[in-house]
Design a protein around this motif. Structure first.
Motif, PDB file in Angstrom:
ATOM      1  N   UNK A  19       0.831  -1.210   0.000  1.00  0.00           N
ATOM      2  CA  UNK A  19       0.000   0.000   0.000  1.00  0.00           C
ATOM      3  C   UNK A  19       0.864   1.259   0.000  1.00  0.00           C
ATOM      4  N   UNK A  20       0.463   2.274  -0.756  1.00  0.00           N
ATOM      5  CA  UNK A  20       1.234   3.523  -0.781  1.00  0.00           C
ATOM      6  C   UNK A  20       1.077   4.307   0.523  1.00  0.00           C
ATOM      7  N   UNK A  83      10.525   4.569   4.831  1.00  0.00           N
ATOM      8  CA  UNK A  83       9.631   5.713   4.968  1.00  0.00           C
ATOM      9  C   UNK A  83       8.425   5.549   4.035  1.00  0.00           C
ATOM     10  N   UNK A  84       7.268   6.110   4.400  1.00  0.00           N
ATOM     11  CA  UNK A  84       6.083   6.002   3.534  1.00  0.00           C
ATOM     12  C   UNK A  84       6.299   6.527   2.123  1.00  0.00           C
ATOM     13  N   UNK A  90       9.452  -0.314  -6.551  1.00  0.00           N
ATOM     14  CA  UNK A  90       8.017  -0.062  -6.748  1.00  0.00           C
ATOM     15  C   UNK A  90       7.194  -0.636  -5.603  1.00  0.00           C
ATOM     16  N   UNK A  91       7.845  -0.691  -4.424  1.00  0.00           N
ATOM     17  CA  UNK A  91       7.203  -1.156  -3.177  1.00  0.00           C
ATOM     18  C   UNK A  91       6.726  -2.607  -3.286  1.00  0.00           C
ATOM     19  N   UNK A  92       7.400  -3.392  -4.097  1.00  0.00           N
ATOM     20  CA  UNK A  92       7.024  -4.806  -4.235  1.00  0.00           C
ATOM     21  C   UNK A  92       7.508  -5.575  -2.995  1.00  0.00           C
ATOM     22  N   UNK A  93       6.583  -6.238  -2.336  1.00  0.00           N
ATOM     23  CA  UNK A  93       6.873  -6.911  -1.077  1.00  0.00           C
ATOM     24  C   UNK A  93       7.989  -7.934  -1.198  1.00  0.00           C
ATOM     25  N   UNK A 136       2.387  -0.154   8.403  1.00  0.00           N
ATOM     26  CA  UNK A 136       1.796   0.631   9.489  1.00  0.00           C
ATOM     27  C   UNK A 136       1.322   1.957   8.913  1.00  0.00           C
ATOM     28  N   UNK A 137       0.031   2.283   9.093  1.00  0.00           N
ATOM     29  CA  UNK A 137      -0.572   3.419   8.388  1.00  0.00           C
ATOM     30  C   UNK A 137      -0.258   4.800   8.949  1.00  0.00           C
ATOM     31  N   UNK A 138       0.315   4.880  10.152  1.00  0.00           N
ATOM     32  CA  UNK A 138       0.584   6.201  10.729  1.00  0.00           C
ATOM     33  C   UNK A 138       1.894   6.186  11.498  1.00  0.00           C
TER      34      UNK A 138
END
Length: 289
Positions: A19-20, A83-84, A90-93, A136-138
């Motif tokens: 997730x971005x 960092x977010x 490309x943020x590939x797990x 983690x979203x925040x």
């Protein structure tokens, strides 16, 4: 490359972008390290050589991957944080996890002889690690995760210090020590250490009590109140940054020294004095002596 009739097999690959705008934590753990530590006769309750080896390997990972903003390690585990705004791979797990695990393992094995010069690695007891990526979203939840790992470090170390002191100095069997410690709280363990063995747990080395935190060092800033919600809203993905800005940030990160510290990361002060960890924007480089 020319197409072939076999190229259709690529369609079976599944995309796995994370997730971005979320913090990515890649946590690695040693596989079968209980047996490995017994085979190589790690000191109990803590072997400083083994911990320094973990930290040295983690530092090399941080240097190899400037997208990493902080890492935390204890025992045979390490958590590496992206960092977010990071768009690495490309943020590939799978790419992120396998790169962290393989790079860490390679350096761990390469550096082994530096920390264990008289105890060479031998099959089948070769070190290996597994890993997983968690989002983690925040910022607050990311900090809670880091705090959880440090609290766990303290709880486990206090137990292990008390247990192995009772066994090695108190000449108790493992079973006897386990039974006596069952149901005890921190104050009970501190009392056992002090009254029976004259050990003040507060005087134990910080690396054992707090674990190890790795980050890029810039000029420290004066503490101020952190506005978590504002920070989270201010995240700018790398994809929205200019190429000039991206290159500038990467150069500054590569120039910054990766430090290994053993400090409290639960209180606000650590984060307030190092705002670049949360903001993702490099700070002012320290002057070289």
């Amino acid at each position: 490359m020319a197409n072939s009739k076999y190229e259709y097999v690529k369609d079976f690959e599944q995309p796995d972008p994370l997730l971005p705008n979320t913090w990515i934590v890649v946590r690695i753990d040693g596989r079968g390290f209980h047996k490995l530590s017994d085979f190589y006769k790690f000191e109990k309750p803590n072997d400083r050589r083994a911990l320094d080896l973990m930290n040295a390997a983690a530092a090399e990972v941080m240097k190899d991957l400037p997208d990493l903003c902080i890492a935390y390690g204890v025992s045979d585990e390490f958590s590496f944080v992206f960092h977010p705004s990071s768009q690495l791979f490309e943020r590939r797990s799978a790419k992120l996890v396998t790169t962290i695990v393989s790079t860490f393992t390679a350096h761990y094995i390469y550096l082994w002889a530096t920390f264990f010069p008289s105890n060479p690695l031998k099959p089948p007891f070769l070190p290996s690690f597994d890993g997983r990526a968690v989002l983690y979203p925040s910022t607050r939840i990311l900090r809670d995760y880091m705090s959880w790992r440090q609290v766990d470090c303290h709880i486990n170390n206090l137990y292990n210090t008390t247990f192995w002191t009772m066994v090695l100095q108190g000449k108790m069997s493992n079973t006897e020590a386990e039974q006596e410690l069952k149901g005890t709280v921190s104050s009970d363990k501190n009392e056992i250490l002090f009254k029976r063995f004259g050990i003040n747990y507060n005087n134990e080395e910080e690396i054992y009590k707090k674990g190890s935190v790795l980050y890029r060092q810039y000029a420290l800033q004066e503490p101020k109140t952190i506005q978590t919600s504002t920070e989270d809203e201010a995240v700018v993905p790398e994809a929205q940054q200019s190429k000039t800005q991206q290159e500038k940030f990467k150069k500054l990160r590569r120039k910054a020294q990766v430090v290994i510290d053993h400090v409290d990361i639960i209180k606000d002060e650590f984060w307030e004095r190092r705002p670049w960890i949360i903001s993702g924007k490099p700070g002012k480089l320290l002057e070289q002596n």
